[in-house]
Design a protein around this motif. Structure first.
Motif, PDB file in Angstrom:
ATOM      1  N   THR A   1      19.176  20.975 -12.420  1.00  0.00           N
ATOM      2  CA  THR A   1      18.556  21.958 -13.312  1.00  0.00           C
ATOM      3  C   THR A   1      18.745  23.326 -12.692  1.00  0.00           C
ATOM      4  O   THR A   1      18.231  23.605 -11.614  1.00  0.00           O
ATOM      5  CB  THR A   1      17.061  21.655 -13.499  1.00  0.00           C
ATOM      6  OG1 THR A   1      16.350  21.926 -12.289  1.00  0.00           O
ATOM      7  CG2 THR A   1      16.849  20.197 -13.877  1.00  0.00           C
TER       8      THR A   1
ATOM      9  N   VAL B   1      17.710  25.920 -17.076  1.00  0.00           N
ATOM     10  CA  VAL B   1      16.277  26.162 -17.260  1.00  0.00           C
ATOM     11  C   VAL B   1      16.068  27.645 -17.536  1.00  0.00           C
ATOM     12  O   VAL B   1      16.456  28.493 -16.729  1.00  0.00           O
ATOM     13  CB  VAL B   1      15.481  25.739 -16.010  1.00  0.00           C
ATOM     14  CG1 VAL B   1      13.999  26.047 -16.184  1.00  0.00           C
ATOM     15  CG2 VAL B   1      15.685  24.257 -15.726  1.00  0.00           C
TER      16      VAL B   1
ATOM     17  N   GLY C   1      12.053  22.352 -14.432  1.00  0.00           N
ATOM     18  CA  GLY C   1      13.347  21.681 -14.502  1.00  0.00           C
ATOM     19  C   GLY C   1      13.243  20.177 -14.289  1.00  0.00           C
ATOM     20  O   GLY C   1      13.957  19.393 -14.922  1.00  0.00           O
TER      21      GLY C   1
END
Length: 341
Positions: A51, A82, A169
């Motif tokens: 992420t 993210v 995330g």
């Protein structure tokens, strides 16, 4: 008459022996017991996800991905961006005030495993730990509350930041793999991060306090709540939860450090965790228990001290050591007085 120089040599020799005994004693008291390792297998049905914060530059994104993959020893992971909307979705329900335009730099790599509990590693970026607020144990406790089980999570940031983006995330990574976490539990988890990080910040540098003690206590509270509620089948009263909180604070030597306001915050947090439905998860108690055991294993010296080394075996060992030291001094004194006579 005895030679003074010879007598001083004997005294110095005795002092050296005493120094060796004290060094040995210190080593015995501080020694840790090596514990066995076990292999934790990746969950083959779950694709590892990196992420990446939307605010990263191209070079930072590349460096972040490389840092995370090297730490996790994986490659060809699925990537997820993210952004501010991610923060709003996962973190604002607990009271955070992120917006769609909020910047995100902290990033994570999430690898689902079949066993092993929740493990979090904060990875330095170019040699620097840029996660300023959330500790690895706070991430782990939050993950337990949110409903995460058995995962290796690696977190880093290219710039100095609190680490909230990485937490959002983690939740998004589970959703991407079809394991959408309960929104109420995520909200409770975010409240938990805010509460524990504030308490740790307020007690920073205070003698007798560590973040590990607090997180171990909180993991123990969760385990005790799950046990006493029969995995959420029964609702615990606030008074019962307060007793659980007090018991774990005492067990972690925090009773005289956590003030009344902080105690109330922790009780309110535990009530929120219960109300989120987290206790009803079949794996919640097991994950909380694994977390507590892991925290204690990572700081054996600390938790051995908290337990006071108060076992009959240790008391007998300590008495033998003290007897040996006493006998040594008595023998040394006899030799010195004999030389002076």
């Amino acid at each position: 008459m005895n030679n003074p120089g010879s007598m001083m040599k004997k005294i110095n020799s005795g002092a050296m022996i005493m120094k060796k005994i004290l060094l040995t004693l210190g080593a015995m008291l501080l020694a840790t017991v090596a514990f066995g390792t076990h292999t934790v297998h990746a969950d083959d049905t779950w694709t590892p996800v990196a992420t990446l914060g939307t605010s990263l530059t191209s070079d930072q994104k590349s460096g972040t991905l490389s840092t995370l993959e090297n730490a996790a020893n994986v490659s060809n992971v699925s990537e997820l961006t993210v952004n501010g909307d991610t923060l709003v979705k996962y973190l604002n329900p607990s009271g955070s005030t992120f917006t769609s335009t909020s910047g995100v730099w902290s990033s994570a790599l999430v690898q689902k495993t079949s066993t092993g509990g929740i493990n979090v590693t904060i990875v330095p970026y170019n040699g620097t730990n840029n996660i300023t607020t959330i500790t690895s144990d706070q991430y782990r406790n939050a993950a337990v509350t949110a409903g995460v089980s058995n995962a290796n999570i690696f977190i880093t940031s290219a710039v100095s930041i609190d680490g909230s983006g990485a937490l959002a995330g983690v939740y998004a990574a589970f959703a991407q793999n079809g394991d959408t976490l309960n929104a109420s539990q995520i909200a409770a988890a975010q409240t938990e991060v805010n509460t524990l990080s504030d308490i740790t910040d307020a007690n920073k540098g205070k003698d007798g306090y560590t973040d590990k003690q607090l997180n171990n206590a909180v993991a123990g509270m969760k385990k005790d709540m799950a046990t006493q509620s029969n995995s959420g089948e029964q609702t615990l009263s606030q008074n019962t939860i307060g007793n659980i909180v007090d018991s774990q604070l005492k067990a972690n030597n925090l009773t005289n450090i956590i003030n009344n306001n902080q105690r109330t915050q922790i009780i309110n947090l535990m009530v929120k965790i219960q109300n989120s439905g987290a206790l009803k998860s079949s794996d919640f108690k097991a994950q909380a228990s694994k977390l507590a055991s892991s925290i204690q294993s990572s700081a054996k010296n600390l938790f051995s001290k908290l337990k006071g080394l108060d076992t009959q075996e240790n008391r007998n060992l300590l008495q033998k050591i003290l007897d040996a030291i006493g006998n040594f001094f008595a023998s040394l004194w006899d030799k010195i007085t004999g030389l002076l006579n």
